[in-house]
Design an enzyme around this catalytic site. Sequence first.
Site, short mmCIF file in Angstrom:
data_model
loop_
_atom_site.label_atom_id
_atom_site.label_comp_id
_atom_site.label_asym_id
_atom_site.label_seq_id
_atom_site.Cartn_x
_atom_site.Cartn_y
_atom_site.Cartn_z
N CYS A 26 -7.59 6.44 98.22
CA CYS A 26 -8.01 7.85 98.31
C CYS A 26 -9.29 8.12 97.54
O CYS A 26 -9.94 9.14 97.77
CB CYS A 26 -6.89 8.76 97.82
SG CYS A 26 -5.36 8.52 98.71
N HIS A 29 -9.55 15.70 96.44
CA HIS A 29 -8.75 14.94 97.40
C HIS A 29 -7.52 15.77 97.76
O HIS A 29 -6.87 16.35 96.89
CB HIS A 29 -8.33 13.61 96.76
CG HIS A 29 -7.32 12.87 97.55
ND1 HIS A 29 -7.47 12.63 98.90
CD2 HIS A 29 -6.13 12.33 97.21
CE1 HIS A 29 -6.42 11.97 99.34
NE2 HIS A 29 -5.59 11.78 98.34
N ASN A 73 -2.80 14.40 104.06
CA ASN A 73 -3.57 13.51 103.20
C ASN A 73 -4.24 12.44 104.06
O ASN A 73 -3.56 11.57 104.61
CB ASN A 73 -2.61 12.88 102.18
CG ASN A 73 -3.28 11.92 101.23
OD1 ASN A 73 -4.41 11.51 101.43
ND2 ASN A 73 -2.57 11.55 100.18
O1 UT7 Z 1 -3.13 10.35 97.94
C1 UT7 Z 1 -2.48 9.44 97.13
C2 UT7 Z 1 -1.84 10.10 96.01
N1 UT7 Z 1 -0.56 10.61 96.38
C3 UT7 Z 1 -0.11 11.69 95.83
O2 UT7 Z 1 -0.79 12.30 95.06
C4 UT7 Z 1 1.30 12.12 96.16
C5 UT7 Z 1 1.94 12.70 94.94
N2 UT7 Z 1 3.29 13.09 95.12
C6 UT7 Z 1 3.70 14.15 95.86
O3 UT7 Z 1 2.91 14.78 96.52
C7 UT7 Z 1 5.14 14.57 95.76
O4 UT7 Z 1 5.77 13.81 94.74
C8 UT7 Z 1 5.93 14.41 97.09
C9 UT7 Z 1 5.49 15.47 98.08
C10 UT7 Z 1 5.70 13.02 97.66
C11 UT7 Z 1 7.42 14.60 96.83
O5 UT7 Z 1 7.66 15.85 96.21
P1 UT7 Z 1 8.58 15.95 94.92
O6 UT7 Z 1 8.68 17.38 94.58
O7 UT7 Z 1 8.01 15.02 93.88
O8 UT7 Z 1 9.97 15.46 95.47
P2 UT7 Z 1 10.87 14.24 94.99
O9 UT7 Z 1 10.21 12.94 95.35
O10 UT7 Z 1 11.26 14.45 93.57
O11 UT7 Z 1 12.12 14.44 95.92
C12 UT7 Z 1 12.93 15.61 95.82
C13 UT7 Z 1 13.98 15.54 96.91
C14 UT7 Z 1 14.72 14.20 96.98
O12 UT7 Z 1 16.07 14.46 97.27
P3 UT7 Z 1 17.19 14.39 96.11
O13 UT7 Z 1 17.10 12.99 95.56
O14 UT7 Z 1 16.78 15.43 95.11
O15 UT7 Z 1 18.45 14.69 96.83
C15 UT7 Z 1 14.07 13.53 98.17
O16 UT7 Z 1 14.92 12.60 98.78
O17 UT7 Z 1 13.38 15.73 98.20
C16 UT7 Z 1 13.82 14.70 99.07
N3 UT7 Z 1 12.77 14.46 100.06
C17 UT7 Z 1 12.69 15.14 101.21
N4 UT7 Z 1 13.45 16.12 101.74
C18 UT7 Z 1 13.08 16.61 102.92
C19 UT7 Z 1 11.74 13.58 99.99
N5 UT7 Z 1 10.99 13.67 101.09
C20 UT7 Z 1 11.55 14.63 101.87
C21 UT7 Z 1 11.22 15.18 103.12
N6 UT7 Z 1 12.00 16.17 103.60
N7 UT7 Z 1 10.15 14.78 103.82
#
Ligand code: UT7
Length: 324
Positions: A112, A251, A281
Site C-alpha cells: 500500500c 491511503h 482499499n
Molecule cells: O492497506 C493495508 C493495511 N490494512 C489495514 O489498514 C486494515 C486494518 N484493519 C481494519 O481495517 C480492521 O481491523 C478490519 C476492518 C479488517 C476489521 O475490523 P475490526 O473492528 O478490527 O474487527 P475484528 O477483526 O476485531 O473483528 C470483529 C468481529 C469478529 O467476530 P467475533 O470474533 O467478535 O465474533 C470477526 O469475525 O467481526 C467479525 N468479522 C466480520 N463480520 C461480518 C470480520 N469480518 C467480518 C465481515 N462481516 N466481513
Amino acid sequence: MKAWIAGTGSYAPARVLTNADLERMVATSDEWIRERTGICERRIAAVGEACSDLAVQAGKRALTAAGLAATDLDMILVATCTGDYPLPATACLVQHQLGATKAAACDLSAACCGFVYALSVADAYVKSGMRHVLVIGSEVMSAIIDWTDRNTCVLFGDGAGAVVVSASDGQRGILSTHLRSDGALCELIMVPGGGSRTPPSEKVLAERLQYIKMKGNETFKVAVRTLEEIARATLSANGLRVEDLDLYVPHQANVRILKAVMARLGLPIEKVVLNLDRYGNTSAASIPIALDEAVREGRIKDGSLVMLGAFGAGLTWASAIIRW
Ligand code: UT7
C-alpha cells in the site's frame, strides 16, 4: 531545483461489487462493512483485465494532463503487488503499450506504500537530471483475494492512479518524502504462498496460501500510530504545522483508521480526501486515485500544500508533502 507533479490520471474497472453482492458470497452484512470500514462498493477488473491494462489507462490520462507524449518519458515506475506476471516487470508491459520508446521501466514492491515509495524514487531521479518520470500505482487485488474469507474479501478493490513527475524551476514541487519499514511485523499482512519460500504447488492451492491474509485488528492499531508519527515528522522536517495543510491524501484502508489519525492530529475532515466508500482499499493505487480525483474536482489548486500518508504490508509506512 524541485520535482513537481505535472499531471495526474486514474482508471477504475467498470464492474462495481457492492456490499449487497458480498452479502450473497460470505457471512457479512452491508451494515458491518459500512460501520467497520466505511466501504460501500469497490471496482473489480474484468476477466482477462490485468494490472498493466489498468496502469496504461491511468498513465495515458496523466500524460494528457501533463501535456506530454509517451516518448517524452525517461522512466516508468509501476508500484504494485499484483503485477501481470511474476516476471517480467509490469512496467515493461506498460512501456510497450504506451510506446514510451526512451523510457527505462521497472516495478516497485512496497504494497500500500508502493506509490509513495515510487514517488520518492522519481523525485530523486528528477533531481539528479531525469526530465519526466511516470509513476503509476496499479492493483488487481481481486486476483489475490480469497473470496471465501470475510476478513479480507470485503476490504479490497481494483484500480490504478498515475502521476507524471517533472523538473520544476519554481517553488512548487515535492518538498520532502519520508519512508519507513519494520519487517518484524511482516506476518500481519502477507500472501504466504507462491513465492520462493513456498513455491506454487498443489499444497499451496489446497491451503489457499496464494491469497492475502491479514491480522486486521493488530494492523489497525499500528496504522493509527505510524500514520500520526510520520505526519508529524513530515511537518516538522519542513517547519510546518497541521494548520498549514490544505489537503491530506491518505491511503484508503479504513475510515475509522483515518478518523482516529485526524483526531490525533487535529485535522478537520474537510481537509481529508476520502473515497474508500466507492473503491475500498486499492493498495498502491489508492493515493494516486484520490489525488487525481482531488485535482479534477478543484480541491487541489496551484499553491495548495498537500500531504500524502500511506501504511501497509511489510510493514511499511510513508509520506510526502507537496507544494502544488
Ligand atoms: O492497506 C493495508 C493495511 N490494512 C489495514 O489498514 C486494515 C486494518 N484493519 C481494519 O481495517 C480492521 O481491523 C478490519 C476492518 C479488517 C476489521 O475490523 P475490526 O473492528 O478490527 O474487527 P475484528 O477483526 O476485531 O473483528 C470483529 C468481529 C469478529 O467476530 P467475533 O470474533 O467478535 O465474533 C470477526 O469475525 O467481526 C467479525 N468479522 C466480520 N463480520 C461480518 C470480520 N469480518 C467480518 C465481515 N462481516 N466481513
